[in-house]
Enzyme design. Structure first.
Site, PDB file in Angstrom:
ATOM      1  N   ASN A  73     -42.634  65.410 -89.458  1.00  0.00           N
ATOM      2  CA  ASN A  73     -41.561  64.758 -90.198  1.00  0.00           C
ATOM      3  C   ASN A  73     -40.265  65.346 -89.655  1.00  0.00           C
ATOM      4  O   ASN A  73     -39.957  66.510 -89.932  1.00  0.00           O
ATOM      5  CB  ASN A  73     -41.699  65.015 -91.699  1.00  0.00           C
ATOM      6  CG  ASN A  73     -40.569  64.407 -92.504  1.00  0.00           C
ATOM      7  OD1 ASN A  73     -39.561  63.966 -91.970  1.00  0.00           O
ATOM      8  ND2 ASN A  73     -40.739  64.390 -93.809  1.00  0.00           N
ATOM      9  N   ARG A  79     -37.316  65.226 -90.505  1.00  0.00           N
ATOM     10  CA  ARG A  79     -36.341  65.684 -91.494  1.00  0.00           C
ATOM     11  C   ARG A  79     -36.714  67.026 -92.122  1.00  0.00           C
ATOM     12  O   ARG A  79     -35.952  67.582 -92.889  1.00  0.00           O
ATOM     13  CB  ARG A  79     -36.148  64.624 -92.578  1.00  0.00           C
ATOM     14  CG  ARG A  79     -35.542  63.365 -91.997  1.00  0.00           C
ATOM     15  CD  ARG A  79     -35.207  62.292 -92.977  1.00  0.00           C
ATOM     16  NE  ARG A  79     -35.764  62.445 -94.298  1.00  0.00           N
ATOM     17  CZ  ARG A  79     -35.481  61.655 -95.304  1.00  0.00           C
ATOM     18  NH1 ARG A  79     -34.652  60.652 -95.141  1.00  0.00           N
ATOM     19  NH2 ARG A  79     -36.039  61.847 -96.478  1.00  0.00           N
ATOM     20  N   CYS A  80     -37.888  67.549 -91.784  1.00  0.00           N
ATOM     21  CA  CYS A  80     -38.373  68.812 -92.360  1.00  0.00           C
ATOM     22  C   CYS A  80     -38.118  69.955 -91.377  1.00  0.00           C
ATOM     23  O   CYS A  80     -38.541  69.893 -90.216  1.00  0.00           O
ATOM     24  CB  CYS A  80     -39.867  68.685 -92.650  1.00  0.00           C
ATOM     25  SG  CYS A  80     -40.657  70.223 -93.141  1.00  0.00           S
ATOM     26  N   SER A  81     -37.448  71.008 -91.836  1.00  0.00           N
ATOM     27  CA  SER A  81     -37.125  72.125 -90.945  1.00  0.00           C
ATOM     28  C   SER A  81     -38.386  72.828 -90.432  1.00  0.00           C
ATOM     29  O   SER A  81     -38.451  73.210 -89.259  1.00  0.00           O
ATOM     30  CB  SER A  81     -36.207  73.123 -91.635  1.00  0.00           C
ATOM     31  OG  SER A  81     -36.847  73.711 -92.747  1.00  0.00           O
ATOM     32  N   ARG A 111     -39.827  70.711 -87.704  1.00  0.00           N
ATOM     33  CA  ARG A 111     -39.036  70.842 -86.474  1.00  0.00           C
ATOM     34  C   ARG A 111     -39.336  72.173 -85.781  1.00  0.00           C
ATOM     35  O   ARG A 111     -39.430  72.235 -84.558  1.00  0.00           O
ATOM     36  CB  ARG A 111     -37.537  70.711 -86.778  1.00  0.00           C
ATOM     37  CG  ARG A 111     -37.126  69.299 -87.169  1.00  0.00           C
ATOM     38  CD  ARG A 111     -35.613  69.119 -87.186  1.00  0.00           C
ATOM     39  NE  ARG A 111     -34.919  70.075 -88.023  1.00  0.00           N
ATOM     40  CZ  ARG A 111     -34.619  69.913 -89.305  1.00  0.00           C
ATOM     41  NH1 ARG A 111     -34.992  68.802 -89.934  1.00  0.00           N
ATOM     42  NH2 ARG A 111     -33.948  70.843 -89.977  1.00  0.00           N
TER      43      ARG A 111
END
Length: 113
Positions: A7, A9-11, A14
């Site tokens: 995802n 948008r998830c740190s 990433r």
């Protein structure tokens, strides 16, 4: 081939992706919010993780709290909840052959690559 269920948008997701990129190994990125997983896919992932479907749920998500929390659910019902609401799936998940980990903390990914 290594797969990361990601995802953007998830740190943590990433960070997991960055770890795989730094490893130099080939891998496939599956953006599971854009490419929803089937119940068969999720069952296979849960099996490789060696956990119960409930352990793959993000229990602080609003949809979990409003629609599922406190209810008696079968494993199949929990899988279906994740199919219907992919935001409920913990991330990142990295699969390498028969092994899989949830990359929280990110360092766990190193154990299977």
């Amino acid at each position: 081939m290594i797969k990361i269920y990601h995802n953007p948008r998830c740190s943590k997701s990433r960070q997991g992706l960055a770890l795989l990129e730094a490893s130099g190994q080939e891998f496939e990125v599956i953006k599971y919010l854009d490419q929803p997983l089937s119940s068969e896919d999720l069952k296979a992932i849960v099996s490789k993780l060696g956990i119960k479907p409930l352990d793959l749920i993000r229990k602080n998500e609003a949809i979990w709290k409003s629609d599922y929390k406190g209810k008696t659910l079968t494993d199949d019902a929990i899988i279906e909840a994740m199919v219907t609401n992919p935001k409920l799936i913990e991330r990142p998940i990295v699969v390498n052959g028969t092994q899989a980990v949830i990359g929280r903390p990110t360092e766990l990914i190193s154990d299977i690559i």
